[in-house]
Each structure stands twice: as structure tokens, then as C-alpha cells.
Design a protein around this motif. Structure first.
Motif, PDB file in Angstrom:
ATOM      1  N   TYR A 129       0.824  -1.214   0.000  1.00 16.37           N
ATOM      2  CA  TYR A 129       0.000   0.000   0.000  1.00 16.37           C
ATOM      3  C   TYR A 129       0.856   1.261   0.000  1.00 16.37           C
ATOM      4  CZ  TYR A 129      -3.380   3.515   1.488  1.00 16.37           C
ATOM      5  OH  TYR A 129      -4.159   4.644   1.572  1.00 16.37           O
ATOM      6  N   SER A 147      -6.317  -0.952  -2.226  1.00 13.00           N
ATOM      7  CA  SER A 147      -7.489  -0.867  -1.358  1.00 13.00           C
ATOM      8  C   SER A 147      -7.658   0.558  -0.845  1.00 13.00           C
ATOM      9  CB  SER A 147      -7.362  -1.838  -0.185  1.00 13.00           C
ATOM     10  OG  SER A 147      -6.196  -1.551   0.568  1.00 13.00           O
ATOM     11  N   GLN A 148      -8.872   0.869  -0.442  1.00  8.28           N
ATOM     12  CA  GLN A 148      -9.159   2.186   0.127  1.00  8.28           C
ATOM     13  C   GLN A 148      -8.884   2.125   1.618  1.00  8.28           C
ATOM     14  OE1 GLN A 148     -13.241   3.508  -0.154  1.00  8.28           O
ATOM     15  NE2 GLN A 148     -12.609   5.624  -0.463  1.00  8.28           N
ATOM     16  N   SER A 149      -7.738   2.621   2.013  1.00 10.29           N
ATOM     17  CA  SER A 149      -7.316   2.506   3.406  1.00 10.29           C
ATOM     18  C   SER A 149      -6.921   3.878   3.927  1.00 10.29           C
ATOM     19  CB  SER A 149      -6.128   1.543   3.516  1.00 10.29           C
ATOM     20  OG  SER A 149      -5.697   1.407   4.844  1.00 10.29           O
ATOM     21  N   LYS A 161     -15.841  -5.182  -2.862  1.00  7.82           N
ATOM     22  CA  LYS A 161     -15.704  -5.307  -1.417  1.00  7.82           C
ATOM     23  C   LYS A 161     -15.431  -6.763  -1.092  1.00  7.82           C
ATOM     24  CE  LYS A 161     -18.207  -4.063   2.831  1.00  7.82           C
ATOM     25  NZ  LYS A 161     -19.487  -3.532   3.368  1.00  7.82           N
ATOM     26  N   ASP A 197      -5.176  -2.585   5.761  1.00  3.14           N
ATOM     27  CA  ASP A 197      -6.579  -2.933   6.029  1.00  3.14           C
ATOM     28  C   ASP A 197      -6.696  -3.821   7.265  1.00  3.14           C
ATOM     29  OD1 ASP A 197      -7.707  -1.784   3.453  1.00  3.14           O
ATOM     30  OD2 ASP A 197      -6.251  -3.213   2.680  1.00  3.14           O
ATOM     31  N   ARG A 255     -12.510  -5.130   3.235  1.00  4.15           N
ATOM     32  CA  ARG A 255     -11.738  -4.058   2.608  1.00  4.15           C
ATOM     33  C   ARG A 255     -12.328  -3.814   1.224  1.00  4.15           C
ATOM     34  NH1 ARG A 255      -5.815  -6.222   0.379  1.00  4.15           N
ATOM     35  NH2 ARG A 255      -6.613  -7.790  -1.067  1.00  4.15           N
ATOM     36  N   THR A 256     -12.131  -2.624   0.693  1.00  3.66           N
ATOM     37  CA  THR A 256     -12.647  -2.268  -0.624  1.00  3.66           C
ATOM     38  C   THR A 256     -11.481  -2.094  -1.588  1.00  3.66           C
ATOM     39  OG1 THR A 256     -14.553  -1.134   0.335  1.00  3.66           O
ATOM     40  CG2 THR A 256     -13.994  -0.605  -1.944  1.00  3.66           C
ATOM     41  N   LEU A 257     -11.520  -2.862  -2.680  1.00  3.28           N
ATOM     42  CA  LEU A 257     -10.483  -2.790  -3.709  1.00  3.28           C
ATOM     43  C   LEU A 257     -10.962  -1.932  -4.875  1.00  3.28           C
ATOM     44  CD1 LEU A 257      -9.392  -6.550  -3.837  1.00  3.28           C
ATOM     45  CD2 LEU A 257      -8.228  -4.673  -2.675  1.00  3.28           C
TER      46      LEU A 257
END
Length: 286
Positions: A129, A147-149, A161, A197, A255-257
């Protein structure tokens, strides 16, 4: 000073070998050595130093490298714009990606893209990340599959997701793993910056696992778990195809990718075409 000199220094940073870079760039060892000496004289700094295995950039050259890489990216964009004016379909895209995404998403995606745009070259840089976010900021990749972290000033396009799983050596009688029970076991963790995440999930649950080992690669972590050294948490995509005991967390964690990029303005037409294909393929997987 010209763009080829920047490309030479970037290649030397990759290969660590004058001989290899000469072969890759269609030059000679003496030609590269002459170019480096000329640049050192012009820039008033030392650019290369000898090592036991070849050469490497000096600290001064490494400091300048991100600026050179960004210039190379912008030059590529210029060439693509010029090619578009002349009706050509050439260029290149550089993607940052998690290894798990590179393994499970990119082969199908890039095959489809290549069928439509066979003249466009794709470069994939695998990283964690923090590395991918740094590359996006520096402009050394066009965008990243990530991912949105946490908070970021970059743009994020969510695709999928996915669930996080507890990974254990022995089969459990329960269908889920209560997250608070993780503190009862030795824990195999990802290195800091590799899997933000999972770290965020533990932090939000107030869990401080007893970490006995840090690893960067998911496969190494799974091998440690299978040997009975401890347990861990990994995302669904990282576990795909692995023979290991997994259990959803209780409460569930996700987690959202998706795709991260600096801004809409920096995306080329080729970037946008690849992103559209990615949306179509990945959304069909759901």
C-alpha cells in the motif's frame, strides 16, 4: 541533458549493471560510461558507484530519480498526445498493483486490453500500500490497483468489497473466529505498510495481537501458519487457491479494492480505456 539520459539512469537503477543496460537500450558499455561521465561533469555530482555485484546510483542520483521518472512519464504522455493527433495507437501504461491483484485480476484484464489495443505496452509494478501510494504521488505509475485505506487526497474508484478471514493451522469447531480471541494466539503479521486494512481492523477492534513474526509476502505468512507458528488475518483475494483453514471474523471485517489515481487530469486516453475494461470485468466477477 535529454530524455534518453533520464531513461538510462532509470534503467541502471533497475539492472544495477552497465552491461545489462547497454543490451536493453541498444548501446555499448563504453557509450554508457561516456554518457555518465558527461552527465557527472555537467551536473557536478557523482551518479554511479561500484558494488560487488555491479553498479548502483549514488544517494544524490537516487534523490533525483523520482523527478527523472516523473519527467519520463510526462514525456510518454506528450508522445501519446502527439500520436493521437497523427492518428496512431501507440504508447504505454504503468500500473501499480498488489501482488494478489496482479495474480488474480490483471491477466484477464490485460488480455482483453491487448486484444483491443495491441500497440500499447503495459508495465506492472507490484508493491504494498505505502509503495503504491508513493508511486502515484511521484507520478511513476499512472494509477494503482489498491485498497481504500485511510484518508487520501487522491481519487479512488471502488470495484469490489471483499471479506477478511482468520487463517489458522488447525480446524476449528466454530464457523467464525471472534476477533477478540485473536489475542489468545501467537500472531503472524504483515510488515508495516504492507496490509493497512488488517492493521486498521485490529486497531478499530482494540486488539493488540501477540506478534511473533513479521513477513511481507502473503505466501510466507500462510506457510508460517500452516507450520503451526501462529494465526493471522488475510484478505479473501490473497487466500485464493491456497489450501488453508480460514474463518470469517466476528464481527465481519472487509476491505474495498479499486483504482487509485492522482486526478482525472493525469489519466491518458489509454489509462481511461484500461480502467473501463477493468470495471466491466471485475464487476462481472461479483
Amino acid at each position: 541533458m535529454d530524455i534518453k539520459q533520464f531513461a538510462l539512469l532509470e534503467d541502471l537503477n533497475k539492472t544495477g549493471s552497465i552491461t545489462s543496460s547497454a543490451q536493453r537500450l541498444g548501446s555499448t558499455q563504453s557509450g554508457i560510461s561516456h554518457t555518465i561521465k558527461k552527465l557527472e561533469k555537467e551536473w557536478h555530482i557523482k551518479l554511479l558507484k561500484r558494488t560487488n555485484h555491479g553498479v548502483e546510483l549514488t544517494s544524490e542520483a537516487k534523490y533525483l530519480l523520482p523527478y527523472m521518472q516523473s519527467t519520463l512519464v510526462q514525456y510518454t504522455r506528450f508522445k501519446e498526445a502527439l500520436d493521437a493527433i497523427n492518428g496512431l495507437s501507440t504508447g504505454s501504461i504503468t500500473i501499480g498493483s498488489y501482488s494478489s491483484i496482479a495474480k488474480h485480476w490483471l491477466p484477464t484484464l490485460l488480455q482483453r486490453f491487448n486484444q483491443t489495443y495491441p500497440q500499447i505496452q503495459i508495465h506492472v509494478r507490484e508493491g504494498d500500500y505505502d509503495e503504491i501510494m508513493q508511486w502515484i504521488g511521484q507520478g511513476t505509475v499512472d494509477f494503482g490497483f489498491i485498497s481504500q485505506s485511510g484518508q487520501s487526497n487522491f481519487m479512488f474508484l471502488p470495484f469490489q468489497k471483499e471479506m477478511l478471514y482468520a487463517v489458522v493451522c488447525e480446524k476449528q469447531t466454530k464457523d467464525v473466529m471472534p476477533i477478540h480471541e485473536l489475542e489468545q494466539y501467537p500472531y503472524i503479521a504483515s510488515e508495516i505498510g504492507v496490509d493497512n486494512d488488517v492493521s486498521a481492523t485490529l486497531r478499530q477492534a482494540g486488539i493488540q495481537p501477540h506478534v511473533i513474526c513479521y513477513c511481507k509476502e502473503d505466501a510466507s505468512i500462510v506457510a508460517m501458519v500452516k507450520q503451526g507458528l501462529g494465526i493471522t488475518i488475510l484478505p479473501e483475494l490473497s487466500l485464493k487457491g491456497l489450501d488453508v483453514n480460514t474463518y470469517p471474523l466476528d464481527p465481519p471485517a472487509y476491505r474495498t479494492l479499486g483504482i487509485m489515481y492522482k486526478s482525472e487530469d493525469v489519466l491518458s486516453a489509454a489509462d481511461k480505456a484500461l480502467i473501463e475494461i477493468a470495471k466491466e470485468i471485475i464487476e462481472k466477477k461479483d
